[in-house]
Design a protein around this motif. Structure first.
Motif, PDB file in Angstrom:
ATOM      1  N   SER A  28      49.338  51.493  35.270  1.00 19.94           N
ATOM      2  CA  SER A  28      50.284  50.390  35.133  1.00 19.94           C
ATOM      3  C   SER A  28      50.112  49.342  36.218  1.00 19.94           C
ATOM      4  O   SER A  28      50.651  48.242  36.113  1.00 19.94           O
ATOM      5  CB  SER A  28      51.723  50.915  35.161  1.00 19.94           C
ATOM      6  N   GLU A  29      49.354  49.660  37.269  1.00 17.25           N
ATOM      7  CA  GLU A  29      49.142  48.692  38.336  1.00 17.25           C
ATOM      8  C   GLU A  29      48.059  47.676  38.004  1.00 17.25           C
ATOM      9  O   GLU A  29      47.846  46.716  38.754  1.00 17.25           O
ATOM     10  CB  GLU A  29      48.824  49.413  39.643  1.00 17.25           C
ATOM     11  N   TYR A  30      47.371  47.847  36.900  1.00 19.17           N
ATOM     12  CA  TYR A  30      46.479  46.784  36.441  1.00 19.17           C
ATOM     13  C   TYR A  30      47.318  45.579  36.035  1.00 19.17           C
ATOM     14  O   TYR A  30      48.404  45.712  35.466  1.00 19.17           O
ATOM     15  CB  TYR A  30      45.657  47.250  35.233  1.00 19.17           C
ATOM     16  N   VAL A  31      46.809  44.385  36.319  1.00 17.29           N
ATOM     17  CA  VAL A  31      47.478  43.138  35.969  1.00 17.29           C
ATOM     18  C   VAL A  31      46.681  42.456  34.861  1.00 17.29           C
ATOM     19  O   VAL A  31      45.452  42.325  34.969  1.00 17.29           O
ATOM     20  CB  VAL A  31      47.587  42.203  37.194  1.00 17.29           C
ATOM     21  N   ILE A  32      47.371  42.040  33.793  1.00 20.06           N
ATOM     22  CA  ILE A  32      46.688  41.368  32.682  1.00 20.06           C
ATOM     23  C   ILE A  32      47.302  40.016  32.353  1.00 20.06           C
ATOM     24  O   ILE A  32      46.825  39.328  31.460  1.00 20.06           O
ATOM     25  CB  ILE A  32      46.684  42.252  31.412  1.00 20.06           C
ATOM     26  N   GLU A  33      48.349  39.615  33.085  1.00 21.04           N
ATOM     27  CA  GLU A  33      49.023  38.350  32.815  1.00 21.04           C
ATOM     28  C   GLU A  33      49.244  37.583  34.113  1.00 21.04           C
ATOM     29  O   GLU A  33      49.329  38.171  35.195  1.00 21.04           O
ATOM     30  CB  GLU A  33      50.395  38.592  32.157  1.00 21.04           C
ATOM     31  N   SER A  34      49.371  36.281  34.005  1.00 18.86           N
ATOM     32  CA  SER A  34      49.790  35.436  35.104  1.00 18.86           C
ATOM     33  C   SER A  34      51.260  35.096  34.906  1.00 18.86           C
ATOM     34  O   SER A  34      51.662  34.681  33.821  1.00 18.86           O
ATOM     35  CB  SER A  34      48.958  34.146  35.140  1.00 18.86           C
ATOM     36  N   THR A  35      52.069  35.309  35.941  1.00 21.34           N
ATOM     37  CA  THR A  35      53.498  35.038  35.851  1.00 21.34           C
ATOM     38  C   THR A  35      53.924  34.123  36.992  1.00 21.34           C
ATOM     39  O   THR A  35      53.185  33.916  37.958  1.00 21.34           O
ATOM     40  CB  THR A  35      54.309  36.338  35.909  1.00 21.34           C
ATOM     41  N   GLU A  36      55.145  33.593  36.890  1.00 20.70           N
ATOM     42  CA  GLU A  36      55.657  32.759  37.972  1.00 20.70           C
ATOM     43  C   GLU A  36      55.788  33.559  39.262  1.00 20.70           C
ATOM     44  O   GLU A  36      55.546  33.054  40.347  1.00 20.70           O
ATOM     45  CB  GLU A  36      57.011  32.169  37.578  1.00 20.70           C
ATOM     46  N   GLU A  37      56.183  34.822  39.124  1.00 14.52           N
ATOM     47  CA  GLU A  37      56.346  35.675  40.294  1.00 14.52           C
ATOM     48  C   GLU A  37      54.997  36.080  40.890  1.00 14.52           C
ATOM     49  O   GLU A  37      54.890  36.303  42.099  1.00 14.52           O
ATOM     50  CB  GLU A  37      57.144  36.930  39.937  1.00 14.52           C
ATOM     51  N   ASP A  38      53.980  36.197  40.047  1.00  9.43           N
ATOM     52  CA  ASP A  38      52.654  36.637  40.495  1.00  9.43           C
ATOM     53  C   ASP A  38      51.593  35.787  39.802  1.00  9.43           C
ATOM     54  O   ASP A  38      50.964  36.220  38.839  1.00  9.43           O
ATOM     55  CB  ASP A  38      52.466  38.122  40.165  1.00  9.43           C
ATOM     56  N   PRO A  39      51.385  34.549  40.261  1.00 12.59           N
ATOM     57  CA  PRO A  39      50.435  33.656  39.582  1.00 12.59           C
ATOM     58  C   PRO A  39      49.011  34.187  39.647  1.00 12.59           C
ATOM     59  O   PRO A  39      48.502  34.478  40.716  1.00 12.59           O
ATOM     60  CB  PRO A  39      50.567  32.340  40.368  1.00 12.59           C
ATOM     61  N   ARG A  40      48.392  34.325  38.515  1.00  9.84           N
ATOM     62  CA  ARG A  40      46.984  34.725  38.427  1.00  9.84           C
ATOM     63  C   ARG A  40      46.291  33.800  37.422  1.00  9.84           C
ATOM     64  O   ARG A  40      46.018  34.199  36.286  1.00  9.84           O
ATOM     65  CB  ARG A  40      46.848  36.177  37.959  1.00  9.84           C
TER      66      ARG A  40
END
Length: 441
Positions: free
Chosen positions: A171-183
């Motif tokens: 679950s620690e993989y990131v697949i989206e960019s969010t306002e809280e965590d811009p990617r």
């Protein structure tokens, strides 16, 4: 494209979920930090262990050891829409202000692992970033060389000086960019939909187009009676998607030798809403082919449907604990009767990763329908406010069906949307399709 016609025919599908063992979840933010003391050695290994099962990333990262990096492809990357041969693993290594060359892992022929090695000075503070990319993607900026980033995972490690294992939940993989965590690298066109979601839902990751809902669920002001039967009000429901395809539940996720190739079981679902409640009708086994069982302690091991929904349509690589749900409704009660709310032996369960669902959110009834030309029916009423499902906004949805042929464990499972061939929607919200509730006229 115009709205498809509302079909009045019935058929089926249902599916449940597979409750598997929980992976250990590491506390903290998406980027984890592991601290270690220093010593006066020159080069010493550090190992990063990831929890592993058939659908997880799996593997082991070892710094300062030959061929110490070994990973397995994350389960959420598996899809018929993505060519397995074009998905590759990279590891980026930052030591202080020094950015090391990207380590391109190799996958030996006939092997499922990806391997490589990294060497860094003893005592270094290191950031390791694992990137999974799809190669050969068309219509990308030239500087990307056809490589599209699908998912990444980062960990900060201070003062490498000895072996140290770090459990990592997928679950620690990131697949989206969010306002809280811009990617921004994960959302190439900046349209709010991650590159992976764009690929899974068939839109271009570099064209800034919105992802349209697959099905727009019809509004009707009159509510059906929840008794497990098809009454005339259901003639106003939506039984086709926006491309006028029937809402069949025919994507095979589990088959223990009971699914015949090309067999049309006519499992299917339909829906409508009145602005306050969502109404679902799911059709299961046909008369003469029914094998109803309710003998298992775990609801998904019996004949049952799974209802998955994601209220804000975020569809991450893990359940967010906010509005990602998984409800399981068995066909039979614990006493072998047709399941329904209001009974002393009513059965309703939640998926392992879901926010717990409560029977107060639902009203449902089933029909075994033991007459020619009939099918099993699951009729469900779901409170929109309690379920965090908005009107006229896209939300994630999938309807799945479990089938137990001979008692004991289930023998087969089908989905409406999940096309991966893996029973993993209970782990990965990104597997859900997209729906929208039609506003009141």
């Amino acid at each position: 494209m115009g709205r498809p016609t509302r079909q009045q025919t019935m058929t089926t599908d249902a599916q449940a979920r597979a409750s598997h063992h929980e992976l250990r979840t590491a506390a903290g933010t998406q980027r984890r930090t592991v601290g270690m003391g220093r010593c006066a050695c020159l080069l010493l290994p550090l190992s990063l262990l990831t929890a592993c099962d058939s659908a997880s990333s799996g593997g082991q990262l070892q710094v300062n050891e030959p061929a110490g990096l070994e990973l397995y492809r994350p389960g959420f990357l598996q899809s018929r829409k993505i060519d397995d041969t074009r998905v590759e693993a990279r590891v980026r290594v930052d030591v202080g202000d020094v950015e090391y060359p990207v380590v391109q892992l190799a996958s030996p022929a006939g092997d499922t692992s990806w391997r490589g090695e990294v060497q860094v000075p003893q005592g270094s503070d290191v950031t390791l970033t694992v990137d999974w990319v799809e190669t050969g993607v068309e219509d990308l900026p030239a500087e990307l060389g056809g490589e599209l980033l699908l998912a990444n995972y980062s960990v900060d490690i201070s003062g490498i000086n000895s072996n140290r294992a770090v459990d990592v939940d997928i679950s620690e993989y990131v697949i989206e960019s969010t306002e809280e965590d811009p990617r921004p690298e994960l959302d190439l066109d900046g349209d709010g939909f991650g590159n992976l979601r764009e690929r899974l839902e068939g839109t271009g990751p570099n064209d800034a187009d919105q992802i349209p809902p697959e099905v727009v669920i019809a509004y009707h002001p009159r509510a059906p009676r929840i008794d497990g039967s098809y009454d005339s009000i259901w003639n106003n429901a939506q039984f086709v998607d926006e491309a006028d395809n029937d809402l069949f539940i025919n994507q095979v996720l589990i088959d223990k030798g009971v699914v015949q190739p090309g067999e049309d079981r006519r499992y299917r679902w339909g829906a409508m809403h009145d602005g306050e409640f969502l109404y679902l009708m799911v059709f299961g086994e046909k008369f003469g082919e029914q094998t109803p069982f309710g003998d298992s302690d775990l609801a998904y091991e019996d004949d049952a449907i799974d209802i998955f929904w994601d209220g804000n349509n975020s569809k991450g690589a893990s359940y967010d604990g906010v509005d990602d749900y998984h409800a399981i409704i068995p066909l039979l009660t614990s006493q072998g009767a047709a399941n329904a709310t209001g009974r002393a032996d009513t059965r309703l369960d939640s998926g392992d990763r879901s926010i717990p669902v409560d029977v107060s959110m639902f009203e449902f009834a089933v029909c075994l329908c033991n007459a020619p030309e009939q099918q099993q029916v699951y009729e469900v009423k779901l409170d929109l406010q309690a379920a965090n499902i908005p009107v006229d906004e896209p939300f994630g949805l999938d309807i799945q069906l479990n089938n137990d042929v001979d008692g004991g464990d289930r023998d087969a499972k089908w989905a409406w949307h999940n096309d991966s061939g893996q029973d993993d929607t209970w782990r990965f919200p990104v597997r859900m399709g997209t729906a929208r509730l039609e506003p009141a006229p």
